[in-house]
Design a protein around this motif. Structure first.
Motif, PDB file in Angstrom:
ATOM      1  N   PHE A 299      25.370  15.666  24.523  1.00  9.45           N
ATOM      2  CA  PHE A 299      26.122  16.888  24.216  1.00  9.45           C
ATOM      3  C   PHE A 299      25.457  17.604  23.049  1.00  9.45           C
ATOM      4  O   PHE A 299      25.071  16.969  22.067  1.00  9.45           O
ATOM      5  N   ALA A 300      25.350  18.929  23.166  1.00  3.69           N
ATOM      6  CA  ALA A 300      24.789  19.745  22.091  1.00  3.69           C
ATOM      7  C   ALA A 300      25.661  20.980  21.921  1.00  3.69           C
ATOM      8  O   ALA A 300      26.224  21.507  22.884  1.00  3.69           O
ATOM      9  N   ARG A 301      25.757  21.426  20.699  1.00  2.00           N
ATOM     10  CA  ARG A 301      26.559  22.612  20.386  1.00  2.00           C
ATOM     11  C   ARG A 301      25.730  23.864  20.675  1.00  2.00           C
ATOM     12  O   ARG A 301      24.611  23.986  20.204  1.00  2.00           O
ATOM     13  N   LYS A 302      26.285  24.794  21.455  1.00  2.00           N
ATOM     14  CA  LYS A 302      25.618  26.073  21.757  1.00  2.00           C
ATOM     15  C   LYS A 302      25.908  27.099  20.675  1.00  2.00           C
ATOM     16  O   LYS A 302      25.079  27.960  20.408  1.00  2.00           O
ATOM     17  N   HIS A 303      27.095  27.047  20.096  1.00  2.00           N
ATOM     18  CA  HIS A 303      27.523  28.018  19.097  1.00  2.00           C
ATOM     19  C   HIS A 303      28.077  27.280  17.887  1.00  2.00           C
ATOM     20  O   HIS A 303      28.881  26.373  18.024  1.00  2.00           O
ATOM     21  N   VAL A 304      27.636  27.676  16.723  1.00  2.00           N
ATOM     22  CA  VAL A 304      28.140  27.090  15.479  1.00  2.00           C
ATOM     23  C   VAL A 304      29.550  27.603  15.238  1.00  2.00           C
ATOM     24  O   VAL A 304      29.845  28.784  15.423  1.00  2.00           O
ATOM     25  N   ASP A 305      30.433  26.714  14.822  1.00  4.14           N
ATOM     26  CA  ASP A 305      31.811  27.088  14.486  1.00  4.14           C
ATOM     27  C   ASP A 305      31.813  27.638  13.064  1.00  4.14           C
ATOM     28  O   ASP A 305      31.768  26.890  12.095  1.00  4.14           O
ATOM     29  N   ALA A 306      31.827  28.959  12.947  1.00  2.44           N
ATOM     30  CA  ALA A 306      31.744  29.612  11.635  1.00  2.44           C
ATOM     31  C   ALA A 306      33.116  29.969  11.063  1.00  2.44           C
ATOM     32  O   ALA A 306      33.202  30.685  10.070  1.00  2.44           O
ATOM     33  N   CYS A 307      34.185  29.480  11.681  1.00  3.00           N
ATOM     34  CA  CYS A 307      35.537  29.791  11.191  1.00  3.00           C
ATOM     35  C   CYS A 307      35.763  29.189   9.812  1.00  3.00           C
ATOM     36  O   CYS A 307      35.181  28.176   9.453  1.00  3.00           O
TER      37      CYS A 307
END
Length: 127
Positions: free
Chosen positions: A80-88
């Motif tokens: 599993f890899a993150r496509k979008h960084v969680d910038a919240c």
């Protein structure tokens, strides 16, 4: 470079190597080869799905993740890899659980799976 492209390229290149006499204990992967994989805090193979727990700043969603499945005979490797960084920036920081059905992963429910992601201890607030 796009994280997803890097992940696919790294895993594809890793599949090109062949071993004539495999060692009895598999060596750990090179630190840089799988560095783009998301650390998991927990994983559980259930009857209907594979669930993972990952870090979240409050906005992490299943759509933010890509997965890669590689079949080698009876063995299946999954990453599993993150496509979008969680910038919240939210008070809901911590962990979130994501479930991927066996159908989504393209696997039969009782397929043995080897997760390639590193397993990390939770060191967040209150731990």
């Amino acid at each position: 470079m796009n994280r997803r492209l890097f992940l696919v390229a790294a895993l594809a290149l890793g599949g090109c190597a062949t071993v004539t006499n495999p060692p009895t204990v598999a060596p750990a992967p090179a630190p840089g080869a799988l560095a783009e994989l998301e650390p998991l805090y927990w994983a559980e193979a259930g009857r209907e799905a594979l669930a993972i727990r990952v870090s979240s700043n409050g906005c992490t969603a299943k759509a933010d993740f890509a997965f890669y499945v590689e079949r080698r005979g009876d063995a299946v490797a999954l990453a599993f890899a993150r496509k979008h960084v969680d910038a919240c920036k939210s008070f809901a920081m911590g962990q979130t659980e994501l479930a991927f059905t066996w159908e989504e992963l393209g696997l039969a429910p009782r397929t043995p799976v080897f997760l390639l992601n590193p397993l990390a201890a939770w060191t967040g607030p209150g731990s």
